[in-house]
Design a protein around this motif. Structure first.
Motif, mmCIF file in Angstrom:
data_model
loop_
_atom_site.group_PDB
_atom_site.id
_atom_site.type_symbol
_atom_site.label_atom_id
_atom_site.label_comp_id
_atom_site.label_asym_id
_atom_site.label_seq_id
_atom_site.Cartn_x
_atom_site.Cartn_y
_atom_site.Cartn_z
ATOM 1 N N MET A 98 0.558 -0.982 0.083
ATOM 2 C CA MET A 98 0.671 -0.309 0.195
ATOM 3 C C MET A 98 1.027 0.824 0.039
ATOM 4 O O MET A 98 1.447 1.812 0.473
ATOM 5 N N ALA A 99 0.819 2.079 -1.146
ATOM 6 C CA ALA A 99 1.387 3.757 -0.368
ATOM 7 C C ALA A 99 0.304 4.456 0.400
ATOM 8 O O ALA A 99 -0.351 4.640 0.333
ATOM 9 N N ALA A 100 1.800 5.644 0.721
ATOM 10 C CA ALA A 100 0.750 6.232 1.291
ATOM 11 C C ALA A 100 1.898 7.674 1.572
ATOM 12 O O ALA A 100 3.253 7.539 0.840
ATOM 13 N N PHE A 101 1.491 8.489 2.009
ATOM 14 C CA PHE A 101 1.509 10.068 2.585
ATOM 15 C C PHE A 101 1.477 10.973 3.417
ATOM 16 O O PHE A 101 0.150 10.522 3.455
ATOM 17 N N VAL A 102 2.055 11.373 3.630
ATOM 18 C CA VAL A 102 1.378 12.467 4.490
ATOM 19 C C VAL A 102 2.425 13.920 4.081
ATOM 20 O O VAL A 102 2.689 13.947 3.832
ATOM 21 N N LEU A 103 0.937 14.828 4.166
ATOM 22 C CA LEU A 103 1.043 15.991 4.084
ATOM 23 C C LEU A 103 0.006 17.305 4.984
ATOM 24 O O LEU A 103 -0.106 17.115 6.159
ATOM 25 N N ASP B 76 1.550 3.677 -9.548
ATOM 26 C CA ASP B 76 1.031 4.137 -7.687
ATOM 27 C C ASP B 76 2.804 4.817 -8.033
ATOM 28 O O ASP B 76 2.801 6.348 -7.353
ATOM 29 N N VAL B 77 3.629 4.014 -7.817
ATOM 30 C CA VAL B 77 5.358 5.493 -7.538
ATOM 31 C C VAL B 77 4.860 6.078 -8.713
ATOM 32 O O VAL B 77 5.630 6.955 -8.591
ATOM 33 N N LEU B 78 5.088 5.622 -10.158
ATOM 34 C CA LEU B 78 5.551 6.830 -10.901
ATOM 35 C C LEU B 78 4.623 7.665 -11.277
ATOM 36 O O LEU B 78 4.894 8.129 -11.886
ATOM 37 N N PHE B 79 3.253 7.768 -10.880
ATOM 38 C CA PHE B 79 1.821 8.812 -11.447
ATOM 39 C C PHE B 79 1.375 9.259 -10.270
ATOM 40 O O PHE B 79 0.841 10.169 -10.356
ATOM 41 N N MET B 80 0.626 8.035 -9.370
ATOM 42 C CA MET B 80 -0.652 8.195 -8.510
ATOM 43 C C MET B 80 -0.135 9.331 -7.255
ATOM 44 O O MET B 80 -0.287 10.172 -7.055
ATOM 45 N N ARG B 81 0.660 8.379 -6.727
ATOM 46 C CA ARG B 81 0.960 9.770 -5.262
ATOM 47 C C ARG B 81 1.737 11.320 -5.785
ATOM 48 O O ARG B 81 0.668 11.569 -5.432
ATOM 49 N N ARG B 82 2.484 11.153 -6.575
ATOM 50 C CA ARG B 82 2.426 12.976 -7.318
ATOM 51 C C ARG B 82 0.597 12.952 -7.817
ATOM 52 O O ARG B 82 0.752 14.314 -7.084
ATOM 53 N N HIS B 83 0.610 12.990 -7.764
ATOM 54 C CA HIS B 83 -1.325 13.586 -8.309
ATOM 55 C C HIS B 83 -2.216 13.610 -7.339
ATOM 56 O O HIS B 83 -2.813 14.719 -7.357
ATOM 57 N N LEU B 84 -2.538 13.151 -6.413
ATOM 58 C CA LEU B 84 -2.929 12.246 -5.513
ATOM 59 C C LEU B 84 -2.342 13.582 -4.675
ATOM 60 O O LEU B 84 -3.209 14.460 -4.335
ATOM 61 N N ILE B 85 -0.813 13.775 -4.075
ATOM 62 C CA ILE B 85 -0.772 15.363 -3.663
ATOM 63 C C ILE B 85 -0.994 16.702 -4.263
ATOM 64 O O ILE B 85 -1.556 17.330 -3.378
#
Length: 148
Positions: free
Chosen positions: A1-6, A124-133
């Motif tokens: 699962m990918a994740a990030f925090v802002l 997720d690694v190439l596009f989605m994470r950056r897009h969701l941020i």
């Protein structure tokens, strides 16, 4: 699962920032560049525990629908939402509002997984994470603008 925090400092009380974060109309205004609309469930006003909404928006040139439910509401500290139907294999968003000197530290934790197994993980690694941020940052910019 990918994740990030802002995280974002907002110069107002946790109660005020919490309430704005549940406002459907503010969310729609923040996502106008994507043609976002609320098409089912709660379509305007403030969301609450158990409320569901279906969003329709254009991402990557394609119109998507995503239904989500708001839960674990603990005003003014936190609430969560998760996809109940839509393009992700899994999508969950935890919103936290921490008292800070002179305002509120707003923290967004996003956990997501695209469909299609290994191919989805690559997306997720190439596009989605950056897009969701970018999507969450635009929403947070709209909240911050209310206090400028």
């Amino acid at each position: 699962m990918a994740a990030f925090v802002l995280e974002r400092f907002i110069p107002d009380s946790p109660e005020t920032v919490f309430d704005l974060s549940l406002d459907v109309d503010l969310h729609l205004a923040s996502q106008s560049s994507r043609g976002e609309r609320a098409v089912a469930g709660v379509t305007s006003g403030r969301l609450g525990e158990g409320d569901q909404v279906t969003w329709s928006a254009r991402h990557f040139g394609i119109r998507f629908r995503m239904s989500s439910i708001v839960f674990d509401v603990d005003r003014p500290h936190r609430f969560r939402d998760r996809q109940t139907r839509g393009p992700f294999a899994s999508f969950a968003h935890t919103h936290e509002f921490l008292p800070a000197d002179g305002g509120t530290l707003m923290r967004d934790t996003i956990e997501f997984r695209s469909p299609f197994g290994p191919l989805g993980r690559l997306v997720d690694v190439l596009f989605m994470r950056r897009h969701l941020i970018a999507v969450i940052t635009e929403r947070n910019d709209a909240i911050s603008a209310r206090f400028s």
